[in-house]
Design an enzyme around this catalytic site. Structure first.
Site, PDB file in Angstrom:
ATOM      1  N   CYS A  61      72.154 -23.302 -67.729  1.00  0.00           N
ATOM      2  CA  CYS A  61      73.290 -22.655 -67.072  1.00  0.00           C
ATOM      3  C   CYS A  61      73.108 -22.623 -65.548  1.00  0.00           C
ATOM      4  O   CYS A  61      73.165 -23.656 -64.908  1.00  0.00           O
ATOM      5  CB  CYS A  61      73.539 -21.276 -67.680  1.00  0.00           C
ATOM      6  SG  CYS A  61      75.213 -20.669 -67.348  1.00  0.00           S
ATOM      7  N   HIS A 105      74.104 -22.572 -73.368  1.00  0.00           N
ATOM      8  CA  HIS A 105      72.948 -21.714 -73.643  1.00  0.00           C
ATOM      9  C   HIS A 105      72.310 -22.076 -74.985  1.00  0.00           C
ATOM     10  O   HIS A 105      72.522 -21.376 -75.985  1.00  0.00           O
ATOM     11  CB  HIS A 105      73.362 -20.238 -73.614  1.00  0.00           C
ATOM     12  CG  HIS A 105      73.519 -19.699 -72.229  1.00  0.00           C
ATOM     13  ND1 HIS A 105      72.458 -19.236 -71.482  1.00  0.00           N
ATOM     14  CD2 HIS A 105      74.602 -19.605 -71.430  1.00  0.00           C
ATOM     15  CE1 HIS A 105      72.880 -18.844 -70.291  1.00  0.00           C
ATOM     16  NE2 HIS A 105      74.183 -19.059 -70.226  1.00  0.00           N
ATOM     17  N   GLU A 124      69.383 -21.617 -75.982  1.00  0.00           N
ATOM     18  CA  GLU A 124      68.426 -20.603 -76.480  1.00  0.00           C
ATOM     19  C   GLU A 124      69.113 -19.652 -77.474  1.00  0.00           C
ATOM     20  O   GLU A 124      68.508 -19.250 -78.472  1.00  0.00           O
ATOM     21  CB  GLU A 124      67.774 -19.848 -75.308  1.00  0.00           C
ATOM     22  CG  GLU A 124      68.605 -18.771 -74.626  1.00  0.00           C
ATOM     23  CD  GLU A 124      69.712 -19.303 -73.709  1.00  0.00           C
ATOM     24  OE1 GLU A 124      69.887 -20.527 -73.617  1.00  0.00           O
ATOM     25  OE2 GLU A 124      70.418 -18.462 -73.102  1.00  0.00           O
TER      26      GLU A 124
END
Ligand code: MN
Length: 234
Positions: free
Chosen positions: A105, A209, A211
């Site tokens: 990001c 994102h 993660e």
């Protein structure tokens, strides 16, 4: 030995340095040991990096546009100057060491600026074709828009698909690729979603994102983190 992975902390309101748990958990899940890196003295960066095997740049606020010779656009969000200065120096040094870098990001914007690319301060105002909701209202773990995966890219080697569905929480993006980088992914409205270095072993920036998706069992995001940690091990 598990590799030690530095994750840059977010700086909030000048009195807090913090990090979302998803970054930490995704690194642990992939077999690394996460170390949170607060913004600190530039002169300590070489020593800091000498103890690490990889670097993960986390998300956060907008970059100070004066760092890339632009005046602040009226739609610029909150900036964190101390974090900017630290991260730019950190990434510069990590690139010199050819340390594996996964930039997420805000991280893809940092990577782009360090390497001589350009970014949009606000895609809605500055990129005419932007039609998708790039700051989704759905929960963080929900994949909301599709992106291409460019043939011949490292990202394609990792996920082995031509298309991914990703989550999206950004209002900035890469505008122009840095020299020595290739496009790895683009959204159907023309917003650049991933870039990667042609000159380093593993330097990949993604606008989404992974993660959050990896810790919710998304197979492609798990592959991405596994590959990153594998590179950090070698
Ligand atoms: Mn997006």
């Amino acid at each position: 030995m598990k590799p030690l992975i530095g994750i840059t902390a977010d700086v909030a309101n000048t009195d807090t340095q913090l990090l979302k748990n998803a970054y930490v958990q995704a690194i642990i899940q992939a077999g690394g040991i996460p170390i949170i890196l607060p913004a600190c003295n530039d002169e300590d960066i070489p020593q800091l990096l000498s103890n690490l095997s990889g670097l993960l740049l986390s998300g956060g606020n907008d970059l100070n546009p004066l760092l890339f010779n632009e005046e602040p656009h009226r739609s610029l969000g909150e900036v964190t100057p101390s974090r900017d200065v630290f991260e730019l120096a950190l990434v510069q040094r990590a690139l010199e060491l050819d340390m594996p870098i996964l930039a997420i990001c805000r991280g893809i914007q940092v990577l782009s600026i360090v390497c001589g690319g350009e970014v949009y301060q606000d895609i809605v105002q500055q990129h005419e074709g932007t039609s998708h909701q790039h700051h989704q209202n759905a929960p963080r773990k929900h994949p909301s828009h599709s992106v291409s995966v460019e043939k011949g890219s490292l990202l394609h080697t990792i996920v082995n698909h031509h298309k991914l569905i990703v989550n999206s929480f950004h209002h900035q993006s890469v505008k122009k690729l840095p020299p020595g980088f290739r496009l790895a992914s683009i959204a159907t409205d023309g917003i650049i979603e991933a870039i990667e270095s042609c000159e380093h072993q593993f330097v990949l920036g993604v606008q989404w994102h992974p993660e959050e998706l990896a810790i919710h069992d998304d197979k492609d995001s798990i592959k991405l983190f596994d590959h990153f940690i594998k590179k950090c091990r070698s």
